[in-house]
Design a protein around this motif. Structure first.
Motif, PDB file in Angstrom:
ATOM      1  N   ARG A 124       0.830  -0.978  -0.144  1.00  0.00           N
ATOM      2  CA  ARG A 124       0.144   0.013  -0.031  1.00  0.00           C
ATOM      3  C   ARG A 124       0.875   1.219   0.047  1.00  0.00           C
ATOM      4  O   ARG A 124       1.924   1.226   0.533  1.00  0.00           O
ATOM      5  N   MET A 125       0.261   2.415  -0.576  1.00  0.00           N
ATOM      6  CA  MET A 125       0.891   3.632  -0.623  1.00  0.00           C
ATOM      7  C   MET A 125       0.919   4.211   0.782  1.00  0.00           C
ATOM      8  O   MET A 125      -0.075   3.983   1.608  1.00  0.00           O
ATOM      9  N   THR A 126       2.091   4.553   1.435  1.00  0.00           N
ATOM     10  CA  THR A 126       2.198   4.992   2.802  1.00  0.00           C
ATOM     11  C   THR A 126       2.523   6.622   2.823  1.00  0.00           C
ATOM     12  O   THR A 126       2.121   7.189   3.807  1.00  0.00           O
ATOM     13  N   ILE A 128       2.834  10.435   0.123  1.00  0.00           N
ATOM     14  CA  ILE A 128       2.658  10.723  -0.962  1.00  0.00           C
ATOM     15  C   ILE A 128       3.791  11.836  -1.245  1.00  0.00           C
ATOM     16  O   ILE A 128       4.383  12.438  -0.577  1.00  0.00           O
ATOM     17  N   SER A 143      -5.555   4.807   1.966  1.00  0.00           N
ATOM     18  CA  SER A 143      -4.495   4.219   1.389  1.00  0.00           C
ATOM     19  C   SER A 143      -4.379   3.010   0.355  1.00  0.00           C
ATOM     20  O   SER A 143      -3.913   2.778  -0.718  1.00  0.00           O
ATOM     21  N   THR A 147      -3.747   3.275  -3.746  1.00  0.00           N
ATOM     22  CA  THR A 147      -2.988   2.283  -4.067  1.00  0.00           C
ATOM     23  C   THR A 147      -3.558   1.434  -5.509  1.00  0.00           C
ATOM     24  O   THR A 147      -3.043   1.330  -6.548  1.00  0.00           O
ATOM     25  N   LEU A 150      -3.570   4.037  -8.457  1.00  0.00           N
ATOM     26  CA  LEU A 150      -2.153   4.090  -9.304  1.00  0.00           C
ATOM     27  C   LEU A 150      -1.753   2.799  -9.785  1.00  0.00           C
ATOM     28  O   LEU A 150      -1.160   2.830 -11.010  1.00  0.00           O
ATOM     29  N   ILE A 242       5.702   1.023  -5.202  1.00  0.00           N
ATOM     30  CA  ILE A 242       4.767   1.392  -4.166  1.00  0.00           C
ATOM     31  C   ILE A 242       5.633   0.703  -2.725  1.00  0.00           C
ATOM     32  O   ILE A 242       5.776   1.419  -1.751  1.00  0.00           O
ATOM     33  N   THR A 245       8.448   2.971  -1.566  1.00  0.00           N
ATOM     34  CA  THR A 245       8.021   4.106  -0.914  1.00  0.00           C
ATOM     35  C   THR A 245       8.497   3.985   0.568  1.00  0.00           C
ATOM     36  O   THR A 245       8.578   4.933   1.358  1.00  0.00           O
ATOM     37  N   MET A 265      10.385   7.166  -4.724  1.00  0.00           N
ATOM     38  CA  MET A 265       8.807   7.439  -5.335  1.00  0.00           C
ATOM     39  C   MET A 265       9.074   8.055  -6.412  1.00  0.00           C
ATOM     40  O   MET A 265       8.227   7.712  -7.423  1.00  0.00           O
TER      41      MET A 265
END
Length: 371
Positions: A124-126, A128, A143, A147, A150, A242, A245, A265
């Protein structure tokens, strides 16, 4: 490095032979899609290459889960299996689209479903990206949604540039190798108890599988990767980005005057700069004409290169070159100061611009066009 290289080699070998088998089955049972006006080929070609690429990825990840060093990535971690499950879903969706030509919204739902599987299983994106300081995402639902979004965008970006023989696979090899070197360097220079890394493994497997597929897809192609292959690569590349990140804040990038704070990122976007630019321009172009963003046309970057006067192979090589300059230029920031990297990148971009426009700039080009 040795274990990642072995996993890439495993993916390459399996992908090569699996693609050969998919090609044979496609020709035997005539699993072709109708030739469209925007297509460059004029003979039926099977679109089952995604199966070969997926089998390369599948076998390599299964081998990795039982292999020295890289098996630590799988210990108590559902994320690799979530990526694999999402990959399996999108390959099925892609195959159905290649054979049955699904409506765009059905394919989009399949892309979002695959992205949600990846997100719910742990990738998951944590944060930005932001140049002053990355913005943390504290909301779990946000999140997950970001995700999945994206991943869907990346899948479409790879799918949109898959229009010339060897283009998508070659761009993925070049961009993926730059991403691999960056991810590997980050972990080898960090103070960690475990140097194994899912982002590095995924990019190694992507590069290996695409290398195994490319000999079958080089001009003139004997098989296409189809939507199944392009969307699979997009999902894997987005997942690797991802995961990367999580490397933010390691302190490894402070010597590059602040830019590397978000470099892990930014690199995935630079790796995919050519596909993403094509995707954004296609969405804007089609929306401006009152059409669906997913309606096909002949306005992609590779079509523009052909219209400029480039042949199929030179157009593909040009897009390889642009991808290499942007991806490796971004990765170079981890090794050299920005005031050294930037002039070199700008010089190379200027040279590539001249090469790109040369069919129109060359002496006699206007007369040839008029004639």
């Amino acid at each position: 490095m040795i274990m990642y290289s072995l996993m890439a080699l495993t993916a390459m070998i399996v992908s090569y032979f699996a693609t050969w088998l998919a090609r044979s089955l496609g020709n035997k049972y005539q699993l072709f899609t109708p030739i469209r006006l925007r297509d460059q080929h004029r003979k039926p070609v099977p679109r089952l290459g995604g199966l070969g690429i997926f089998l390369g990825v599948l076998v390599a990840l299964l081998v990795a889960s039982q292999s020295f060093f890289v098996k630590d990535i799988f210990r108590g971690n559902a994320s690799p299996w979530g990526v694999l499950a999402g990959a399996a879903v999108i390959v099925v969706v892609g195959l159905l689209d290649d054979l049955l030509d699904l409506r765009w919204w059905i394919k989009l739902l399949g892309q979002l479903a695959a992205g949600l599987i990846v997100a719910l299983w742990g990738v998951r994106m944590t944060v930005i990206p932001f140049f002053t300081e990355p913005i943390a995402i504290t909301s779990y639902p946000l999140s997950v949604v970001l995700t999945a979004f994206l991943i869907a965008v990346t899948m479409n970006a790879l799918n949109f540039i898959d229009g010339l023989d060897g283009l998508a696979a070659g761009v993925s090899v070049i961009g993926g190798s730059a991403f691999f070197l960056m991810a590997y360097w980050v972990h080898r220079n960090a103070v960690l108890l475990d140097y194994s890394d899912l982002a590095t493994l995924l990019t190694a497997v992507i590069v290996g599988s695409c290398l195994g597929f490319l000999p079958h897809n080089w001009y003139p192609a004997r098989i296409f990767m189809g939507d199944s292959g392009a969307m699979l690569i997009g999902l894997l590349m987005a997942s690797a980005g991802i995961v990367a990140t999580g490397q933010v804040g390691s302190g490894l990038y402070q010597r590059i005057n602040g830019l590397p704070t978000v470099l892990p990122m930014l690199l995935p976007f630079m790796v995919l700069a050519v596909p993403l630019l094509d995707f954004i321009s296609a969405v804007v172009r089609r929306t401006a004409k009152g059409r669906s963003p997913w309606s096909a046309d002949r306005g992609h970057l590779h079509h523009k290169l052909l219209d400029l006067g480039h042949k199929d192979r030179s157009a593909v090589l040009l897009m390889y070159a642009w991808t290499a300059v942007l991806a490796y230029g971004c990765a170079a920031l981890a090794f050299f100061a920005w005031d050294v990297v930037l002039p070199v990148v700008l010089l190379l971009c200027a040279a590539l611009t001249v090469v790109t426009l040369w069919p129109r700039l060359a002496p006699g080009s206007a007369s040839r066009k008029d004639g």
